[in-house]
Design a protein around this motif. Structure first.
Motif, PDB file in Angstrom:
ATOM      1  N   LEU A 171       0.819  -1.211   0.000  1.00 45.67           N
ATOM      2  CA  LEU A 171       0.000   0.000   0.000  1.00 45.67           C
ATOM      3  C   LEU A 171       0.857   1.266   0.000  1.00 45.67           C
ATOM      4  CD1 LEU A 171      -2.736  -1.021   2.598  1.00 45.67           C
ATOM      5  CD2 LEU A 171      -2.981  -0.919   0.113  1.00 45.67           C
ATOM      6  N   MET A 172       2.017   1.215   0.646  1.00 45.50           N
ATOM      7  CA  MET A 172       2.842   2.408   0.819  1.00 45.50           C
ATOM      8  C   MET A 172       3.654   2.754  -0.424  1.00 45.50           C
ATOM      9  SD  MET A 172       4.237   1.697   4.697  1.00 45.50           S
ATOM     10  CE  MET A 172       5.619   2.796   4.471  1.00 45.50           C
ATOM     11  N   PHE A 173       4.108   1.741  -1.153  1.00 45.68           N
ATOM     12  CA  PHE A 173       5.040   1.990  -2.248  1.00 45.68           C
ATOM     13  C   PHE A 173       4.376   1.719  -3.596  1.00 45.68           C
ATOM     14  CE2 PHE A 173       7.637   1.011   1.442  1.00 45.68           C
ATOM     15  CZ  PHE A 173       8.547   2.059   1.418  1.00 45.68           C
ATOM     16  N   PRO A 174       4.705   2.536  -4.606  1.00 47.43           N
ATOM     17  CA  PRO A 174       4.020   2.411  -5.901  1.00 47.43           C
ATOM     18  C   PRO A 174       4.420   1.177  -6.691  1.00 47.43           C
ATOM     19  CG  PRO A 174       5.764   4.073  -6.016  1.00 47.43           C
ATOM     20  CD  PRO A 174       5.662   3.667  -4.582  1.00 47.43           C
ATOM     21  N   SER A 175       5.548   0.551  -6.367  1.00 47.75           N
ATOM     22  CA  SER A 175       5.981  -0.620  -7.121  1.00 47.75           C
ATOM     23  C   SER A 175       6.295  -1.757  -6.169  1.00 47.75           C
ATOM     24  CB  SER A 175       7.223  -0.298  -7.963  1.00 47.75           C
ATOM     25  OG  SER A 175       8.350  -0.092  -7.137  1.00 47.75           O
ATOM     26  N   SER A 176       6.110  -2.978  -6.651  1.00 43.61           N
ATOM     27  CA  SER A 176       6.424  -4.140  -5.825  1.00 43.61           C
ATOM     28  C   SER A 176       7.919  -4.219  -5.534  1.00 43.61           C
ATOM     29  CB  SER A 176       5.953  -5.419  -6.525  1.00 43.61           C
ATOM     30  OG  SER A 176       6.599  -5.569  -7.783  1.00 43.61           O
ATOM     31  N   LEU A 235      10.037  -1.725  -4.871  1.00 41.85           N
ATOM     32  CA  LEU A 235      10.328  -0.897  -3.704  1.00 41.85           C
ATOM     33  C   LEU A 235       9.790  -1.526  -2.423  1.00 41.85           C
ATOM     34  CD1 LEU A 235       9.718   2.735  -5.021  1.00 41.85           C
ATOM     35  CD2 LEU A 235      11.895   1.708  -4.333  1.00 41.85           C
ATOM     36  N   SER A 236       8.636  -2.160  -2.516  1.00 45.39           N
ATOM     37  CA  SER A 236       8.074  -2.795  -1.321  1.00 45.39           C
ATOM     38  C   SER A 236       8.956  -3.943  -0.853  1.00 45.39           C
ATOM     39  CB  SER A 236       6.653  -3.290  -1.600  1.00 45.39           C
ATOM     40  OG  SER A 236       6.650  -4.339  -2.556  1.00 45.39           O
ATOM     41  N   MET A 237       9.539  -4.704  -1.779  1.00 47.58           N
ATOM     42  CA  MET A 237      10.429  -5.800  -1.384  1.00 47.58           C
ATOM     43  C   MET A 237      11.723  -5.265  -0.790  1.00 47.58           C
ATOM     44  SD  MET A 237       9.873  -8.739  -4.300  1.00 47.58           S
ATOM     45  CE  MET A 237       9.852  -7.625  -5.710  1.00 47.58           C
ATOM     46  N   VAL A 238      12.239  -4.181  -1.347  1.00 47.91           N
ATOM     47  CA  VAL A 238      13.444  -3.566  -0.780  1.00 47.91           C
ATOM     48  C   VAL A 238      13.154  -3.053   0.632  1.00 47.91           C
ATOM     49  CG1 VAL A 238      15.047  -1.629  -1.007  1.00 47.91           C
ATOM     50  CG2 VAL A 238      14.453  -2.992  -3.014  1.00 47.91           C
ATOM     51  N   PHE A 239      11.980  -2.478   0.829  1.00 42.93           N
ATOM     52  CA  PHE A 239      11.601  -1.979   2.151  1.00 42.93           C
ATOM     53  C   PHE A 239      11.537  -3.108   3.174  1.00 42.93           C
ATOM     54  CE2 PHE A 239       8.083  -1.364   5.182  1.00 42.93           C
ATOM     55  CZ  PHE A 239       8.586  -0.305   5.902  1.00 42.93           C
ATOM     56  N   ILE A 240      10.972  -4.240   2.792  1.00 37.69           N
ATOM     57  CA  ILE A 240      10.878  -5.373   3.719  1.00 37.69           C
ATOM     58  C   ILE A 240      12.267  -5.896   4.061  1.00 37.69           C
ATOM     59  CG2 ILE A 240      10.053  -7.750   3.931  1.00 37.69           C
ATOM     60  CD1 ILE A 240       7.632  -6.825   2.212  1.00 37.69           C
ATOM     61  N   THR A 241      13.152  -5.922   3.075  1.00 37.30           N
ATOM     62  CA  THR A 241      14.535  -6.303   3.337  1.00 37.30           C
ATOM     63  C   THR A 241      15.194  -5.319   4.294  1.00 37.30           C
ATOM     64  OG1 THR A 241      14.681  -7.256   1.122  1.00 37.30           O
ATOM     65  CG2 THR A 241      16.736  -6.814   2.240  1.00 37.30           C
ATOM     66  N   PHE A 242      14.916  -4.050   4.095  1.00 42.80           N
ATOM     67  CA  PHE A 242      15.455  -3.000   4.962  1.00 42.80           C
ATOM     68  C   PHE A 242      14.994  -3.191   6.408  1.00 42.80           C
ATOM     69  CE2 PHE A 242      14.053   0.987   6.979  1.00 42.80           C
ATOM     70  CZ  PHE A 242      15.279   1.557   7.255  1.00 42.80           C
ATOM     71  N   THR A 243      13.711  -3.457   6.617  1.00 41.67           N
ATOM     72  CA  THR A 243      13.206  -3.630   7.984  1.00 41.67           C
ATOM     73  C   THR A 243      13.832  -4.849   8.650  1.00 41.67           C
ATOM     74  OG1 THR A 243      11.287  -4.896   7.191  1.00 41.67           O
ATOM     75  CG2 THR A 243      11.006  -2.521   7.452  1.00 41.67           C
ATOM     76  N   GLY A 244      14.072  -5.905   7.867  1.00 38.32           N
ATOM     77  CA  GLY A 244      14.683  -7.095   8.446  1.00 38.32           C
ATOM     78  C   GLY A 244      16.101  -6.853   8.914  1.00 38.32           C
ATOM     79  N   ALA A 245      16.869  -6.076   8.159  1.00 40.21           N
ATOM     80  CA  ALA A 245      18.264  -5.829   8.514  1.00 40.21           C
ATOM     81  C   ALA A 245      18.415  -4.723   9.547  1.00 40.21           C
ATOM     82  CB  ALA A 245      19.061  -5.466   7.256  1.00 40.21           C
ATOM     83  N   LEU A 246      17.453  -3.803   9.613  1.00 40.18           N
ATOM     84  CA  LEU A 246      17.611  -2.599  10.434  1.00 40.18           C
ATOM     85  C   LEU A 246      17.773  -2.903  11.912  1.00 40.18           C
ATOM     86  CD1 LEU A 246      17.542   0.503  10.804  1.00 40.18           C
ATOM     87  CD2 LEU A 246      15.042   0.310  10.963  1.00 40.18           C
ATOM     88  N   PHE A 247      16.907  -3.701  12.474  1.00 39.22           N
ATOM     89  CA  PHE A 247      16.861  -3.834  13.926  1.00 39.22           C
ATOM     90  C   PHE A 247      18.062  -4.581  14.509  1.00 39.22           C
ATOM     91  CE2 PHE A 247      12.426  -3.081  12.677  1.00 39.22           C
ATOM     92  CZ  PHE A 247      12.196  -1.929  13.417  1.00 39.22           C
ATOM     93  N   PRO A 248      18.560  -5.659  13.900  1.00 41.78           N
ATOM     94  CA  PRO A 248      19.807  -6.234  14.442  1.00 41.78           C
ATOM     95  C   PRO A 248      20.975  -5.260  14.400  1.00 41.78           C
ATOM     96  CG  PRO A 248      18.737  -7.779  12.952  1.00 41.78           C
ATOM     97  CD  PRO A 248      18.012  -6.486  12.816  1.00 41.78           C
ATOM     98  N   ILE A 249      21.080  -4.504  13.312  1.00 41.84           N
ATOM     99  CA  ILE A 249      22.165  -3.522  13.204  1.00 41.84           C
ATOM    100  C   ILE A 249      21.993  -2.429  14.253  1.00 41.84           C
ATOM    101  CG2 ILE A 249      23.200  -1.776  11.707  1.00 41.84           C
ATOM    102  CD1 ILE A 249      22.411  -3.558   9.327  1.00 41.84           C
ATOM    103  N   LEU A 250      20.792  -1.919  14.378  1.00 39.86           N
ATOM    104  CA  LEU A 250      20.507  -0.837  15.323  1.00 39.86           C
ATOM    105  C   LEU A 250      20.806  -1.255  16.755  1.00 39.86           C
ATOM    106  CD1 LEU A 250      19.188   1.896  16.130  1.00 39.86           C
ATOM    107  CD2 LEU A 250      16.989   0.709  16.093  1.00 39.86           C
ATOM    108  N   LEU A 251      20.253  -2.383  17.194  1.00 34.36           N
ATOM    109  CA  LEU A 251      20.391  -2.780  18.596  1.00 34.36           C
ATOM    110  C   LEU A 251      21.826  -3.160  18.935  1.00 34.36           C
ATOM    111  CD1 LEU A 251      17.108  -4.801  19.147  1.00 34.36           C
ATOM    112  CD2 LEU A 251      17.621  -2.458  19.814  1.00 34.36           C
TER     113      LEU A 251
END
Length: 258
Positions: A117-122, A124-140
């Motif tokens: 719903l957020m991104f105009p193309s599939s 970008l949505s897949m890249v975003f999901i990959t981003f969320t998966g990697a973000l939190f281990p790196i952040l914490l």
């Protein structure tokens, strides 16, 4: 010369392959687990050769690698920056960490409808999901690494006249580097996990799409090929991150194991 440590490692892999061959070829039924429909290693090798001959392997690999690289690099930049800020500032921790902790347990599958719903193309949505998966281990791991820097080192640097920038670059980041590298390696593995989940639903090319497509048409050997590719790519990329981390942090050597 092959290191002696490789002998048990290779032996363990060969034993797993032997068990797989025996269980699949003899259709073992172990009660809770049955191998009646599991393809043999030979069938999986034949399926992998067919994938290579078809010319589709590079299409799938390039699609998945591009998505992982884009999402992971964005997670590295944002995760390390936020981790340093939160680790160094109690006020930033109070404002930023609570909403991040609420988002952290949400699995990748739950993000897929919102990402579509957020991104105009599939893509970008897949890249975003990959981003969320990697973000939190790196952040914490970055937060824990920064918070774990010995305060005496910071105090010593201040007493020698170091400013905030020098303390950050010459004391905090080098001290937190082992934790950051651990987060980078874990984040790489979780980014593959999340990408495959996204590709199963929204992709047209990619290893996850290939695995899901093989399941829908009941090509069981191809499913295992996709699973092994995911495992090898995740293991290889995480190992590369660790090796690069050791290369760039020569001052840190982990304690030896007994």
């Amino acid at each position: 010369m092959i290191s002696m440590r490789w002998i048990p490692r290779l032996t363990s892999v060969l034993l797993c392959l032997l068990f797989w061959q025996l269980a699949a070829s003899n259709h073992w039924n172990l009660g809770l687990v049955t191998f009646a429909n599991v393809p043999t290693p030979g069938a999986v090798i034949a399926a992998a050769a067919g994938l290579v001959d078809s010319g589709r392997l590079m299409q799938h690999l390039s699609a998945s690698l591009g998505r992982v690289f884009a999402g992971y690099m964005a997670a590295v930049v944002i995760g390390v920056a936020l981790g340093v800020i939160i680790g160094r500032s109690r006020r930033a921790e109070d404002w930023l960490l609570p909403p991040l902790e609420v988002l952290r347990p949400i699995p990748a599958v739950a993000w897929i409808p919102l990402a579509i719903l957020m991104f105009p193309s599939s893509e970008l949505s897949m890249v975003f999901i990959t981003f969320t998966g990697a973000l939190f281990p790196i952040l914490l791991n970055t937060v824990h690494g920064v918070e774990g820097v010995d305060r005496r080192l910071i105090a010593s640097a201040k007493s020698l006249g170091a400013g905030r920038r020098a303390i950050l670059l010459e004391v905090v980041l080098p001290g937190a580097a082992p934790g950051i590298i651990t987060g980078l390696a874990i984040g790489m593995g979780t980014s593959w996990f999340c990408l495959v989940t996204a590709e199963m639903i929204s992709g047209q090319f990619g290893i996850g799409y290939y695995t899901w497509e093989s399941y829908t048409i009941q090509n069981y050997a191809d499913i295992v090929v996709g699973m092994l590719l995911i495992g090898l790519l995740g293991m290889g990329s995480s190992g590369l991150i660790k090796r690069l981390g050791r290369l760039f942090t020569p001052w840190h050597r982990p304690r030896g194991k007994a």
